[in-house]
Design an enzyme around this catalytic site. Structure first.
Site, PDB file in Angstrom:
ATOM      1  N   LYS A  10       0.757  -1.107   0.020  1.00 14.29           N
ATOM      2  CA  LYS A  10      -0.033  -0.035  -0.091  1.00 14.29           C
ATOM      3  C   LYS A  10       0.820   1.164  -0.024  1.00 14.29           C
ATOM      4  O   LYS A  10       2.125   1.184   0.196  1.00 14.29           O
ATOM      5  CB  LYS A  10      -0.965   0.001   1.245  1.00 14.29           C
ATOM      6  N   TYR A  50     -12.698  -1.506  -3.747  1.00 16.08           N
ATOM      7  CA  TYR A  50     -13.073  -1.429  -2.263  1.00 16.08           C
ATOM      8  C   TYR A  50     -14.360  -1.454  -2.006  1.00 16.08           C
ATOM      9  O   TYR A  50     -14.965  -0.991  -1.212  1.00 16.08           O
ATOM     10  CB  TYR A  50     -12.268  -0.686  -1.389  1.00 16.08           C
ATOM     11  N   ASN A 113      -2.230   0.035   6.637  1.00 15.59           N
ATOM     12  CA  ASN A 113      -1.837  -1.098   7.209  1.00 15.59           C
ATOM     13  C   ASN A 113      -0.886  -1.752   6.431  1.00 15.59           C
ATOM     14  O   ASN A 113      -0.871  -2.839   6.299  1.00 15.59           O
ATOM     15  CB  ASN A 113      -2.829  -1.875   7.666  1.00 15.59           C
ATOM     16  N   HIS A 116      -2.495  -5.291   1.544  1.00  9.99           N
ATOM     17  CA  HIS A 116      -3.684  -6.071   1.575  1.00  9.99           C
ATOM     18  C   HIS A 116      -3.272  -7.236   0.982  1.00  9.99           C
ATOM     19  O   HIS A 116      -2.333  -7.771   0.443  1.00  9.99           O
ATOM     20  CB  HIS A 116      -4.669  -5.231   0.256  1.00  9.99           C
ATOM     21  N   GLU A 127      -9.892 -10.206  -7.742  1.00 12.37           N
ATOM     22  CA  GLU A 127      -8.938  -9.414  -7.391  1.00 12.37           C
ATOM     23  C   GLU A 127      -7.743  -9.268  -8.262  1.00 12.37           C
ATOM     24  O   GLU A 127      -7.155  -8.172  -8.733  1.00 12.37           O
ATOM     25  CB  GLU A 127      -8.429  -9.266  -5.949  1.00 12.37           C
TER      26      GLU A 127
HETATM   27  P1  CMP Z   1      -7.509  -4.236   3.600  1.00 14.89           P
HETATM   28  O1  CMP Z   1      -7.290  -5.531   3.953  1.00 14.89           O
HETATM   29  O2  CMP Z   1      -6.830  -3.840   2.225  1.00 14.89           O
HETATM   30  O3  CMP Z   1      -9.062  -4.320   3.712  1.00 14.89           O
HETATM   31  C1  CMP Z   1      -9.931  -2.953   3.974  1.00 14.89           C
HETATM   32  C2  CMP Z   1      -9.243  -2.077   4.287  1.00 14.89           C
HETATM   33  O4  CMP Z   1     -10.033  -1.016   4.975  1.00 14.89           O
HETATM   34  C3  CMP Z   1      -8.252  -2.379   5.398  1.00 14.89           C
HETATM   35  O5  CMP Z   1      -7.145  -3.141   4.801  1.00 14.89           O
HETATM   36  C4  CMP Z   1      -7.806  -1.064   6.187  1.00 14.89           C
HETATM   37  O6  CMP Z   1      -7.026  -0.360   5.191  1.00 14.89           O
HETATM   38  C5  CMP Z   1      -8.995  -0.469   5.918  1.00 14.89           C
HETATM   39  N1  CMP Z   1      -9.806  -0.446   7.287  1.00 14.89           N
HETATM   40  C6  CMP Z   1     -10.307  -1.680   7.872  1.00 14.89           C
HETATM   41  N2  CMP Z   1     -10.867  -1.387   9.045  1.00 14.89           N
HETATM   42  C7  CMP Z   1     -10.590  -0.333   9.281  1.00 14.89           C
HETATM   43  C8  CMP Z   1     -11.122   0.664  10.382  1.00 14.89           C
HETATM   44  N3  CMP Z   1     -11.710   0.239  11.524  1.00 14.89           N
HETATM   45  N4  CMP Z   1     -10.577   2.003  10.266  1.00 14.89           N
HETATM   46  C9  CMP Z   1     -10.078   2.490   9.224  1.00 14.89           C
HETATM   47  N5  CMP Z   1      -9.681   1.792   8.112  1.00 14.89           N
HETATM   48  C10 CMP Z   1     -10.122   0.509   8.188  1.00 14.89           C
END
Ligand code: CMP
Length: 140
Positions: A10, A50, A113, A116, A127
């Site tokens: 990311k 998303y 984070n 993904h 995906e």
């Molecule tokens: P990802 O695994 O890419 O799938 C959805 C994304 O939404 C997740 O990683 C985070 O980047 C984001 N996300 C998921 N939960 C939260 C949350 N509680 N607050 C903010 N961002 C979130």
């Protein structure tokens, strides 16, 4: 049996110059990279990827984040690729992620984070097709 999953390094990882370190972790864990490309997602593409989260309160901020700089989607192959990759990256929120996981070591917070990973074989196929429409998926 080997299968595939879709990973994205990311924009936070890209910005923090962690792309190479994360790729190294992925290869050291035994994944084969079958496709990989640096991309800067448009708002439209990020919203489409998303879409499943479009009703979530964090959706708008997630799209701003995912379009804030380049990212690196990758198709990965390994036995049980989806679950194996999710083990390697750890929990969505780095505060809950196991020691030694990619998110524990590189993520900034629950949104930024680091990576993904697809959550099922069906979503992995969708995906991978989203980012690499011409990639052939072998099932052996
Ligand atoms: P990802 O695994 O890419 O799938 C959805 C994304 O939404 C997740 O990683 C985070 O980047 C984001 N996300 C998921 N939960 C939260 C949350 N509680 N607050 C903010 N961002 C979130």
């Amino acid at each position: 049996m080997s299968s595939q999953t879709l990973a994205i390094i990311k924009p936070d990882s890209f910005r923090n110059k962690n792309t190479g370190k994360i790729v190294d972790r992925i290869l050291s864990a035994g994944f084969e990279i079958t496709a990989m490309e640096q991309q800067h997602l448009s708002k439209k593409r990020a919203e489409a990827f998303y879409d499943i989260h479009s009703e979530r309160p964090f959706f708008h901020d997630l799209i701003v984040f995912m379009t804030s700089g380049p990212c690196v989607p990758m198709a990965l192959r390994k036995n049980d690729a989806v679950s194996s990759f999710r083990e390697l990256i750890g929990a969505t929120d780095p505060q809950s992620a196991r020691a030694g996981t990619i998110r524990k070591d590189f993520a900034e917070n629950v949104q930024n984070n680091a990576v993904h990973g697809s959550d099922s074989d069906d979503n992995a196929a969708k995906e991978i097709a989203f980012f690499f429409p011409s990639l052939q998926i072998r099932s052996n």
